[in-house]
Design a protein around this motif. Structure first.
Motif, PDB file in Angstrom:
ATOM      1  N   LEU A 318      52.205  73.076  69.394  1.00 38.13           N
ATOM      2  CA  LEU A 318      50.781  73.380  69.254  1.00 38.13           C
ATOM      3  C   LEU A 318      50.398  73.765  67.829  1.00 38.13           C
ATOM      4  N   ILE A 319      51.305  74.400  67.100  1.00 38.11           N
ATOM      5  CA  ILE A 319      50.940  74.915  65.782  1.00 38.11           C
ATOM      6  C   ILE A 319      50.695  73.808  64.758  1.00 38.11           C
ATOM      7  N   VAL A 320      51.225  72.608  65.039  1.00 32.10           N
ATOM      8  CA  VAL A 320      51.004  71.491  64.118  1.00 32.10           C
ATOM      9  C   VAL A 320      49.519  71.159  64.024  1.00 32.10           C
ATOM     10  N   SER A 321      48.778  71.410  65.094  1.00 31.49           N
ATOM     11  CA  SER A 321      47.359  71.075  65.139  1.00 31.49           C
ATOM     12  C   SER A 321      46.565  71.786  64.046  1.00 31.49           C
ATOM     13  N   PHE A 322      47.045  72.952  63.616  1.00 36.73           N
ATOM     14  CA  PHE A 322      46.274  73.743  62.654  1.00 36.73           C
ATOM     15  C   PHE A 322      46.848  73.691  61.240  1.00 36.73           C
ATOM     16  N   ALA A 387      42.095  79.958  74.130  1.00 40.85           N
ATOM     17  CA  ALA A 387      41.948  80.699  75.387  1.00 40.85           C
ATOM     18  C   ALA A 387      41.054  79.975  76.386  1.00 40.85           C
ATOM     19  N   LEU A 388      40.035  79.289  75.907  1.00 40.63           N
ATOM     20  CA  LEU A 388      39.051  78.675  76.801  1.00 40.63           C
ATOM     21  C   LEU A 388      39.350  77.225  77.151  1.00 40.63           C
ATOM     22  N   PHE A 389      39.966  76.490  76.232  1.00 41.77           N
ATOM     23  CA  PHE A 389      40.099  75.048  76.439  1.00 41.77           C
ATOM     24  C   PHE A 389      41.550  74.571  76.540  1.00 41.77           C
ATOM     25  N   THR A 390      42.508  75.464  76.533  1.00 45.58           N
ATOM     26  CA  THR A 390      43.906  75.075  76.723  1.00 45.58           C
ATOM     27  C   THR A 390      44.518  75.953  77.816  1.00 45.58           C
ATOM     28  N   GLU A 391      45.745  75.668  78.124  1.00 52.47           N
ATOM     29  CA  GLU A 391      46.431  76.420  79.175  1.00 52.47           C
ATOM     30  C   GLU A 391      47.146  77.661  78.633  1.00 52.47           C
ATOM     31  N   CYS A 392      46.919  77.989  77.394  1.00 49.69           N
ATOM     32  CA  CYS A 392      47.568  79.169  76.791  1.00 49.69           C
ATOM     33  C   CYS A 392      47.029  80.456  77.419  1.00 49.69           C
ATOM     34  N   THR A 393      47.889  81.440  77.520  1.00 49.06           N
ATOM     35  CA  THR A 393      47.432  82.762  77.937  1.00 49.06           C
ATOM     36  C   THR A 393      46.622  83.391  76.808  1.00 49.06           C
ATOM     37  N   VAL A 394      45.823  84.378  77.181  1.00 47.89           N
ATOM     38  CA  VAL A 394      44.998  85.030  76.168  1.00 47.89           C
ATOM     39  C   VAL A 394      45.865  85.677  75.092  1.00 47.89           C
ATOM     40  N   GLY A 395      46.970  86.302  75.529  1.00 48.65           N
ATOM     41  CA  GLY A 395      47.858  86.943  74.568  1.00 48.65           C
ATOM     42  C   GLY A 395      48.465  85.961  73.586  1.00 48.65           C
ATOM     43  N   PHE A 396      48.935  84.813  74.100  1.00 43.61           N
ATOM     44  CA  PHE A 396      49.536  83.798  73.239  1.00 43.61           C
ATOM     45  C   PHE A 396      48.471  83.178  72.330  1.00 43.61           C
ATOM     46  N   ALA A 397      47.274  82.963  72.883  1.00 42.17           N
ATOM     47  CA  ALA A 397      46.185  82.387  72.084  1.00 42.17           C
ATOM     48  C   ALA A 397      45.853  83.296  70.909  1.00 42.17           C
ATOM     49  N   MET A 398      45.808  84.615  71.164  1.00 43.11           N
ATOM     50  CA  MET A 398      45.521  85.555  70.097  1.00 43.11           C
ATOM     51  C   MET A 398      46.644  85.588  69.066  1.00 43.11           C
ATOM     52  N   ALA A 399      47.881  85.447  69.524  1.00 47.32           N
ATOM     53  CA  ALA A 399      49.025  85.434  68.609  1.00 47.32           C
ATOM     54  C   ALA A 399      48.968  84.222  67.683  1.00 47.32           C
TER      55      ALA A 399
END
Length: 465
Positions: A318-322, A387-399
């Protein structure tokens, strides 16, 4: 409200001049009426004529007038090539030596040699003097169109000398003073000479501290100093004995500054030299390939660094996207700092070590503050998206968003520092700071951004997987 033009005169005289040329009135009357038009307007019409009409127009104007018209043509060599050698020589020898050299340089070698042989000895010697200098020396840009008087001449004698020389020299706003060996002594203005009384002491109107440049001085190192005096004429003296050789006119100064800006622009765009519209395909390629080749190897280095984090990417694809977001912002900040720094170095005559450090510090702080602001914004946006458009948890999304925001802030700060520090180091080493081209700075900052982003992701995110 009516929109008033900022130009004093917007009238296009092209059609009037063309109609006048084609009219049936006598040549003498045509010449008299053409004297009412600016030489540049006449040159525009001249360029649009075919070969036969150009020949008729040139005969109408005469060689003296054509020598002036040629200076306004984009390609004077094309017209000169249409003339026989004697006609060409007659026109060129009536031009200032620097302008004559420009025309001669645009000719084929055989034509150039033929014309040069027919030019008067005095003019040819002036042209050969200009040719003896390299293009980056003031001597190559000087004009011999100036007026000088001998030191010790009375006000009346200086006025008589001015009048006798003004018939052939039109740069009369400043009169230069030399001693009996032609060594530069000073200068005075035409206004001061006119106002002075015949009984006044000539030394009272002479500026002995008048600015000058030496013929061997490098243009790139002295251009700001010369431009700072805002004089219409700057004398050029011999480096060996300070003899007065020529002058740099305000028009010459404009051309020199334009060339320097063009050269800096080319370097900022990673070109070996400024590219002309008329350059051939191979010529354009040759100007771009050297820097592109160097940047290719630097790009490979960036790719190798990314490859070192291959395991991290496999665990967290996922991190490649950014990645492009971080690299793009770092490159933008570096280019901004580079532009500000090169500009600051270009407009300042003296840039001491303390001033250099303050500029680097300022650019780093500006980049850091921008990095904090945009890092927080990207933290919020990336976190919300994950958090809103992927299956990531909120905690992981914030990380992940925290990693993106932190890496962006750090990369932008370092990019601001390198964008100012690299050209500054080149300046300290005596090299042209513009060599730190935009693509070069961007590639360096890509390397910093990649290490920052993937390094931070390795430290913060791997343990969350």
């Amino acid at each position: 409200m009516e929109n008033k033009s900022l130009f004093v005169n917007e009238k296009d005289y092209r059609e009037e001049i063309l109609v006048l040329f084609q009219s049936d009135i006598s040549d003498e009357l045509k010449r008299e009426k053409l004297d009412d038009y600016h030489d540049n307007d006449i040159a525009v019409v001249f360029e649009e004529l075919d070969t036969e009409d150009r020949e008729r127009f040139a005969d109408l104007l005469g060689s003296e007038k054509m020598s002036v018209i040629l200076t306004y043509l984009d390609d004077a060599g094309e017209y000169i090539s249409e003339l026989d050698a004697n006609e060409a020589a007659d026109i060129i020898e009536q031009m200032d030596a620097d302008e004559a050299l420009d025309v001669l340089d645009s000719l084929e070698e055989d034509t150039r040699s033929s014309v040069l042989e027919l030019i008067e000895d005095e003019v040819r010697e002036e042209i050969e003097l200009l040719e003896s200098y390299s293009e980056d020396e003031f001597g190559s840009k000087m004009s011999m169109n100036f007026i000088s008087v001998k030191r010790g001449a009375t006000i009346k004698a200086a006025m008589r000398s001015l009048i006798s020389q003004a018939a052939e020299k039109d740069n009369i706003s400043t009169i230069f003073v030399t001693d009996e060996n032609d060594v530069f002594y000073g200068a005075f203005s035409l206004k001061d000479l006119i106002v002075a009384r015949s009984t006044d002491d000539p030394d009272d109107i002479i500026y002995t501290a008048f600015p000058y440049v030496c013929d061997k001085d490098l243009i790139s190192e002295n251009i700001e100093k010369v431009r700072g005096y805002s004089e219409e004429l700057i004398p050029v003296v011999s480096s060996e004995d300070k003899r007065l050789l020529g002058v740099i006119t305000s028009n010459d100064m404009i051309d020199i500054v334009d060339e320097e800006l063009g050269d800096d622009y080319a370097k900022l765009a990673a070109l070996t030299e400024e590219e002309e519209e008329s350059d051939s395909l191979l010529r354009s390629m040759a100007k771009r390939v050297p820097w592109l080749t160097a940047l290719l190897f630097m790009g490979l280095l960036v790719s190798m660094v990314v490859g070192m984090f291959e395991g991290l990417v496999e665990e967290l694809p996922l991190i490649v996207s950014f990645q492009s977001l971080i690299l793009g912002m770092a490159g933008n900040v570096g280019t901004q700092s580079l532009a500000v720094t090169v500009r600051s170095l270009g407009v300042s005559e003296s840039f001491g070590f303390k001033k250099q450090l303050l500029l680097i510090f300022k650019e780093t702080r500006v980049a850091l503050l921008n990095g904090v602001a945009l890092g927080l914004l990207s933290f919020a946006l990336v976190g919300a998206y994950l958090a809103l458009f992927t299956e990531c948890t909120v905690g992981f999304a914030m990380a992940v968003s925290g990693c993106v925001g932190g890496a962006m802030c750090f990369a932008m700060m370092i990019s601001g520092f390198t964008g100012a520090a690299i050209p500054m180091c080149l300046y300290r080493l005596g090299a042209d700071p513009a060599v730190a081209s935009g693509p070069l700075i961007t590639t360096v900052n890509d390397l910093v951004a990649v290490i920052s982003y993937y390094g931070l992701a390795w430290l913060l995110l791997l343990q969350l997987v």
